[in-house]
Write a protein that holds these residues in place. Sequence first.
Motif, PDB file in Angstrom:
ATOM      1  N   PRO A  23       0.730  -2.459   3.238  1.00  0.00           N
ATOM      2  CA  PRO A  23       0.374  -1.706   4.434  1.00  0.00           C
ATOM      3  C   PRO A  23       1.462  -1.822   5.505  1.00  0.00           C
ATOM      4  O   PRO A  23       2.263  -2.766   5.479  1.00  0.00           O
ATOM      5  CB  PRO A  23      -0.933  -2.356   4.893  1.00  0.00           C
ATOM      6  N   ALA A  24       1.471  -0.873   6.383  1.00  0.00           N
ATOM      7  CA  ALA A  24       2.410  -0.919   7.504  1.00  0.00           C
ATOM      8  C   ALA A  24       2.091  -2.130   8.377  1.00  0.00           C
ATOM      9  O   ALA A  24       0.933  -2.519   8.516  1.00  0.00           O
ATOM     10  CB  ALA A  24       2.296   0.364   8.322  1.00  0.00           C
ATOM     11  N   ASP A  25       3.123  -2.764   8.930  1.00  0.00           N
ATOM     12  CA  ASP A  25       2.873  -3.803   9.941  1.00  0.00           C
ATOM     13  C   ASP A  25       3.868  -3.603  11.081  1.00  0.00           C
ATOM     14  O   ASP A  25       4.549  -2.570  11.142  1.00  0.00           O
ATOM     15  CB  ASP A  25       2.946  -5.215   9.326  1.00  0.00           C
TER      16      ASP A  25
ATOM     17  N   GLU B 204       7.316  -0.069   7.765  1.00  0.00           N
ATOM     18  CA  GLU B 204       6.383   0.980   7.370  1.00  0.00           C
ATOM     19  C   GLU B 204       5.676   0.588   6.077  1.00  0.00           C
ATOM     20  O   GLU B 204       6.098  -0.329   5.374  1.00  0.00           O
ATOM     21  CB  GLU B 204       7.147   2.286   7.168  1.00  0.00           C
ATOM     22  N   ALA B 205       4.618   1.298   5.767  1.00  0.00           N
ATOM     23  CA  ALA B 205       3.882   1.055   4.523  1.00  0.00           C
ATOM     24  C   ALA B 205       4.786   1.351   3.324  1.00  0.00           C
ATOM     25  O   ALA B 205       5.702   2.178   3.410  1.00  0.00           O
ATOM     26  CB  ALA B 205       2.650   1.947   4.470  1.00  0.00           C
TER      27      ALA B 205
END
Lengths: 169, 169
Positions: B26-28, B32-33
Amino acid sequence: MTEKGGFPAARTVLQQCLQARLQVKPADEQSEAEFVQIDRGMVIYVCFFKGATEDLLPKMVSSLLNLRLCESDSGKLVSVLELPGSLLIVPQATLGGRAKGRGMQYHNNTGKEDGLRLYSAFISLCEREVMAAAASVGRAEVTVKHGTYGNRQVLKLDTNGPYTHLMEF
Amino acid sequence: MTEKGGFPAARTVLQQCLQARLQVKPADEQSEAEFVQIDRGMVIYVCFFKGATEDLLPKMVSSLLNLRLCESDSGKLVSVLELPGSLLIVPQATLGGRAKGRGMQYHNNTGKEDGLRLYSAFISLCEREVMAAAASVGRAEVTVKHGTYGNRQVLKLDTNGPYTHLMEF
């Protein structure tokens, strides 16, 4: 799952979607292919087995639409009626397959005439439930769409996690 | 389906795809994802139950990859190895759910540690079979991709008919 442990009368696979699009008429010489589409909601793949009768349907629809399978915006699990979300119903005879050697057999699937009748009644019940739930919260965009029984089910699916569930009745 | 009629050790749902994309990170705040993607082939959603052991896997993988579930260009049903097609393997604990009232319970699912070990071994076996089949026909684009165990499985699927099948072992 079936409570009695016997062979089920209906098998469904459920997937959550952000958007799903299904072909309902293939392209031919006169016209382009036609599609139906839903936004947020649930895809129901459904297959009926021999011995399935319409008596089964009210409990089946009530169970599918009231199970807490959908993640709400707050992260809480709610039913598709509570979300409220749309439904895309996909007739999926392949779900009735049993492996025999390297091939699949579909001997337990209901015949075409019974299958179409059950499928149509299943859709009507779903429409009634979804529309009543959507009306009660004033969400006119919530809808029920479905594939054409006996056709190839050309599907495009966009999810936020399909959360695939199996439910048998 | 299980031949013995007992509770299965593993449940899989299979869907044919033209293209499938799955989030693996997942993006954090930093990045990016991240996604993996396959083109033509098969999506395998897999869930292991309590009591599943690695002994199960060779027969399970052989069965899934050799069953004639895929439509070739000529319309003939062939296995994903014969196609040859790619695989996208999606860990899907929700497949082990049983309805209890309006909620779902997952008491029969294997624990996280066993689940991860079985999932990883399942992927390795699939990779070996798919790569051997692809090499024998010189199809270097055929690949095996998979989701991250325990993560949310954000999936995008494009099909020419998903031909959804259920196989239990």
